[in-house]
Scaffold this motif. Sequence first.
Motif, PDB file in Angstrom:
ATOM      1  N   MET A  85     -13.415  54.800  44.336  1.00  0.00           N
ATOM      2  CA  MET A  85     -14.778  54.686  44.864  1.00  0.00           C
ATOM      3  C   MET A  85     -15.233  53.230  44.901  1.00  0.00           C
ATOM      4  SD  MET A  85     -15.845  57.536  45.971  1.00  0.00           S
ATOM      5  CE  MET A  85     -17.585  57.151  46.193  1.00  0.00           C
ATOM      6  N   THR A  86     -14.842  52.452  43.902  1.00  0.00           N
ATOM      7  CA  THR A  86     -15.190  51.022  43.890  1.00  0.00           C
ATOM      8  C   THR A  86     -14.582  50.332  45.095  1.00  0.00           C
ATOM      9  OG1 THR A  86     -15.252  51.014  41.477  1.00  0.00           O
ATOM     10  CG2 THR A  86     -15.075  48.875  42.567  1.00  0.00           C
ATOM     11  N   LYS A  87     -13.304  50.599  45.352  1.00  0.00           N
ATOM     12  CA  LYS A  87     -12.622  49.965  46.484  1.00  0.00           C
ATOM     13  C   LYS A  87     -13.276  50.362  47.807  1.00  0.00           C
ATOM     14  CE  LYS A  87      -8.134  49.471  46.579  1.00  0.00           C
ATOM     15  NZ  LYS A  87      -7.996  48.001  46.452  1.00  0.00           N
ATOM     16  N   LYS A  88     -13.620  51.619  47.946  1.00  0.00           N
ATOM     17  CA  LYS A  88     -14.245  52.106  49.187  1.00  0.00           C
ATOM     18  C   LYS A  88     -15.598  51.433  49.420  1.00  0.00           C
ATOM     19  CE  LYS A  88     -16.363  56.366  51.011  1.00  0.00           C
ATOM     20  NZ  LYS A  88     -15.931  56.257  52.416  1.00  0.00           N
ATOM     21  N   ILE A  89     -16.432  51.437  48.393  1.00  0.00           N
ATOM     22  CA  ILE A  89     -17.784  50.891  48.527  1.00  0.00           C
ATOM     23  C   ILE A  89     -17.747  49.382  48.742  1.00  0.00           C
ATOM     24  CG2 ILE A  89     -19.915  50.436  47.232  1.00  0.00           C
ATOM     25  CD1 ILE A  89     -19.532  53.279  45.999  1.00  0.00           C
ATOM     26  N   VAL A  90     -16.926  48.677  47.964  1.00  0.00           N
ATOM     27  CA  VAL A  90     -16.868  47.221  48.092  1.00  0.00           C
ATOM     28  C   VAL A  90     -16.317  46.818  49.456  1.00  0.00           C
ATOM     29  CG1 VAL A  90     -15.767  45.120  47.211  1.00  0.00           C
ATOM     30  CG2 VAL A  90     -16.717  46.789  45.619  1.00  0.00           C
ATOM     31  N   GLU A  91     -15.323  47.532  49.948  1.00  0.00           N
ATOM     32  CA  GLU A  91     -14.775  47.213  51.267  1.00  0.00           C
ATOM     33  C   GLU A  91     -15.844  47.351  52.349  1.00  0.00           C
ATOM     34  OE1 GLU A  91     -11.236  48.699  54.333  1.00  0.00           O
ATOM     35  OE2 GLU A  91     -11.245  49.388  52.250  1.00  0.00           O
ATOM     36  N   GLU A  92     -16.623  48.414  52.298  1.00  0.00           N
ATOM     37  CA  GLU A  92     -17.668  48.623  53.302  1.00  0.00           C
ATOM     38  C   GLU A  92     -18.765  47.563  53.198  1.00  0.00           C
ATOM     39  OE1 GLU A  92     -17.263  53.470  53.899  1.00  0.00           O
ATOM     40  OE2 GLU A  92     -18.664  52.687  52.406  1.00  0.00           O
ATOM     41  N   LEU A  93     -19.122  47.191  51.984  1.00  0.00           N
ATOM     42  CA  LEU A  93     -20.155  46.168  51.804  1.00  0.00           C
ATOM     43  C   LEU A  93     -19.659  44.792  52.230  1.00  0.00           C
ATOM     44  CD1 LEU A  93     -21.651  47.214  48.338  1.00  0.00           C
ATOM     45  CD2 LEU A  93     -22.637  47.609  50.599  1.00  0.00           C
ATOM     46  N   THR A  94     -18.434  44.462  51.822  1.00  0.00           N
ATOM     47  CA  THR A  94     -17.870  43.153  52.140  1.00  0.00           C
ATOM     48  C   THR A  94     -17.737  42.968  53.649  1.00  0.00           C
ATOM     49  OG1 THR A  94     -16.655  43.080  50.048  1.00  0.00           O
ATOM     50  CG2 THR A  94     -15.896  41.606  51.782  1.00  0.00           C
ATOM     51  N   ASN A  95     -17.278  43.994  54.336  1.00  0.00           N
ATOM     52  CA  ASN A  95     -17.138  43.909  55.791  1.00  0.00           C
ATOM     53  C   ASN A  95     -18.480  43.730  56.485  1.00  0.00           C
ATOM     54  OD1 ASN A  95     -14.360  44.154  55.673  1.00  0.00           O
ATOM     55  ND2 ASN A  95     -14.372  46.373  55.963  1.00  0.00           N
ATOM     56  N   ALA A  96     -19.553  44.106  55.795  1.00  0.00           N
ATOM     57  CA  ALA A  96     -20.903  43.934  56.346  1.00  0.00           C
ATOM     58  C   ALA A  96     -21.502  42.578  55.989  1.00  0.00           C
ATOM     59  CB  ALA A  96     -21.818  45.051  55.840  1.00  0.00           C
ATOM     60  N   GLY A  97     -20.702  41.713  55.351  1.00  0.00           N
ATOM     61  CA  GLY A  97     -21.176  40.364  55.026  1.00  0.00           C
ATOM     62  C   GLY A  97     -21.900  40.250  53.705  1.00  0.00           C
ATOM     63  N   ILE A  98     -21.757  41.261  52.844  1.00  0.00           N
ATOM     64  CA  ILE A  98     -22.416  41.253  51.541  1.00  0.00           C
ATOM     65  C   ILE A  98     -21.560  40.499  50.525  1.00  0.00           C
ATOM     66  CG2 ILE A  98     -23.250  42.696  49.630  1.00  0.00           C
ATOM     67  CD1 ILE A  98     -24.917  42.940  52.191  1.00  0.00           C
ATOM     68  N   CYS A  99     -22.194  39.668  49.714  1.00  0.00           N
ATOM     69  CA  CYS A  99     -21.523  38.995  48.607  1.00  0.00           C
ATOM     70  C   CYS A  99     -21.552  39.925  47.390  1.00  0.00           C
ATOM     71  CB  CYS A  99     -22.219  37.678  48.286  1.00  0.00           C
ATOM     72  SG  CYS A  99     -21.521  36.780  46.876  1.00  0.00           S
ATOM     73  N   ILE A 100     -20.409  40.127  46.766  1.00  0.00           N
ATOM     74  CA  ILE A 100     -20.293  41.047  45.637  1.00  0.00           C
ATOM     75  C   ILE A 100     -20.440  40.288  44.324  1.00  0.00           C
ATOM     76  CG2 ILE A 100     -18.805  42.697  44.446  1.00  0.00           C
ATOM     77  CD1 ILE A 100     -19.805  43.640  47.212  1.00  0.00           C
ATOM     78  N   VAL A 101     -21.349  40.765  43.479  1.00  0.00           N
ATOM     79  CA  VAL A 101     -21.592  40.163  42.168  1.00  0.00           C
ATOM     80  C   VAL A 101     -21.068  41.108  41.094  1.00  0.00           C
ATOM     81  CG1 VAL A 101     -23.338  39.302  40.549  1.00  0.00           C
ATOM     82  CG2 VAL A 101     -23.656  39.000  43.020  1.00  0.00           C
ATOM     83  N   SER A 102     -20.360  40.554  40.108  1.00  0.00           N
ATOM     84  CA  SER A 102     -19.922  41.360  38.972  1.00  0.00           C
ATOM     85  C   SER A 102     -19.644  40.432  37.783  1.00  0.00           C
ATOM     86  CB  SER A 102     -18.698  42.202  39.337  1.00  0.00           C
ATOM     87  OG  SER A 102     -18.556  43.287  38.436  1.00  0.00           O
ATOM     88  N   GLY A 103     -19.066  40.997  36.711  1.00  0.00           N
ATOM     89  CA  GLY A 103     -18.979  40.257  35.466  1.00  0.00           C
ATOM     90  C   GLY A 103     -17.600  39.815  35.031  1.00  0.00           C
ATOM     91  N   LEU A 104     -16.600  39.916  35.907  1.00  0.00           N
ATOM     92  CA  LEU A 104     -15.222  39.477  35.623  1.00  0.00           C
ATOM     93  C   LEU A 104     -14.583  40.241  34.463  1.00  0.00           C
ATOM     94  CD1 LEU A 104     -13.578  37.062  37.076  1.00  0.00           C
ATOM     95  CD2 LEU A 104     -13.680  35.973  34.850  1.00  0.00           C
ATOM     96  N   ALA A 105     -15.172  41.355  34.054  1.00  0.00           N
ATOM     97  CA  ALA A 105     -14.579  42.160  32.975  1.00  0.00           C
ATOM     98  C   ALA A 105     -13.402  42.953  33.527  1.00  0.00           C
ATOM     99  CB  ALA A 105     -15.623  43.114  32.394  1.00  0.00           C
ATOM    100  N   VAL A 106     -12.572  43.482  32.629  1.00  0.00           N
ATOM    101  CA  VAL A 106     -11.506  44.384  33.064  1.00  0.00           C
ATOM    102  C   VAL A 106     -12.147  45.683  33.539  1.00  0.00           C
ATOM    103  CG1 VAL A 106      -9.794  43.391  31.492  1.00  0.00           C
ATOM    104  CG2 VAL A 106     -11.207  45.300  30.719  1.00  0.00           C
ATOM    105  N   GLY A 107     -11.402  46.469  34.296  1.00  0.00           N
ATOM    106  CA  GLY A 107     -11.935  47.738  34.786  1.00  0.00           C
ATOM    107  C   GLY A 107     -12.627  47.590  36.123  1.00  0.00           C
ATOM    108  N   ILE A 108     -13.783  48.226  36.263  1.00  0.00           N
ATOM    109  CA  ILE A 108     -14.511  48.267  37.540  1.00  0.00           C
ATOM    110  C   ILE A 108     -14.843  46.867  38.040  1.00  0.00           C
ATOM    111  CG2 ILE A 108     -16.647  49.000  38.681  1.00  0.00           C
ATOM    112  CD1 ILE A 108     -14.727  51.306  38.148  1.00  0.00           C
ATOM    113  N   ASP A 109     -15.282  45.971  37.152  1.00  0.00           N
ATOM    114  CA  ASP A 109     -15.637  44.608  37.570  1.00  0.00           C
ATOM    115  C   ASP A 109     -14.473  43.942  38.290  1.00  0.00           C
ATOM    116  OD1 ASP A 109     -17.783  45.283  35.938  1.00  0.00           O
ATOM    117  OD2 ASP A 109     -17.965  43.290  35.075  1.00  0.00           O
ATOM    118  N   SER A 110     -13.296  44.008  37.687  1.00  0.00           N
ATOM    119  CA  SER A 110     -12.113  43.365  38.269  1.00  0.00           C
ATOM    120  C   SER A 110     -11.758  43.964  39.618  1.00  0.00           C
ATOM    121  CB  SER A 110     -10.918  43.488  37.314  1.00  0.00           C
ATOM    122  OG  SER A 110     -11.134  42.759  36.129  1.00  0.00           O
TER     123      SER A 110
END
Length: 307
Positions: free
Chosen positions: A59-84
């Motif tokens: 689900m993370t990959k699906k959502i991030v791909e759709e957001l990124t393709n729309a020009g959205i910058c993704i913010v996260s915490g560099l932690a292992v797991g979902i962040d990475s």
Amino acid sequence: MEMLNIEVIKIDDNRYPNLLKNIKNPPEKIYVNGDYNCFNLPCITIVGSRNMSEYGRKMTKKIVEELTNAGICIVSGLAVGIDSVAHHTCLENNGKTIAVLGSGLNKVFPPENMELYNKILKNNGCIISEYEPNEQAQKKYFPERNRIVSGLSLGTVIIEAAYRSGTSITAKFALSQGRKIFCIPNSIGNKNSYGTINLIKKGAIMITNGKEILYSLGIIKKIEDYDCFIEKQNKIKMDCFVNEQLECLDEKTKKIYEYFRENKLANSEILCKVLDMNIQDINMYLTILEIKGLIKNKYGNNYVIVE
């Protein structure tokens, strides 16, 4: 470590992120490694469990791909797991991402994400922290940094979260900052669903894809507009890419590229006649344009413009 010059951006500096400036208790200064122009892009935070499930990863990959393709910058915490996964997926789709550390920029935590740290910088993303560059990670720093993780963004997406977790803390900060919170549905009984179910009960927006986030934030007027919106974003990206590539070309090479813009397809013999050049020069210019990624060989001596 792939270290650029670390810049200190104070709260009264016009480079300081506007959204972050408006939260309660914003950091007086942030240390930035990389391209601070990421702050000017529409940002969405993606966070979740360190002990993610395969469902959470997909689900993370699906959502991030759709957001990124729309020009959205993704913010996260560099932690292992979902962040990475969020950072990696953004980079795989040629997007910009911001990582917020719970340590100084010279003391990357967790150490196993050093390669990801470097990859973010190489792809013109940025890493930020409110802590001195040589400050080691401390347990108390992570809840503190989570207000920055949510504060940089228009909204925060919670993928998976236990009832009491760092991810739930980030959600609380987002709520207090007046930002929208999005959660994906998960199976009842899964320990990583307790936090998200609780947030949905409290009014978080349940989503199943990135398109619904863009709609909720008013970036697209209807979910059905997504594909058209992406086409426009791709055209903008391509125009920027073309302009960057053309800047360093001589006039004859630009002239050949303009012919492709008007006709889409050409071969070397036609170009020789139309532009009154010899075949050796034409082939040299075609090779330059192909290396630049502006045209591609279709078959034989025929070339087409890269759309």
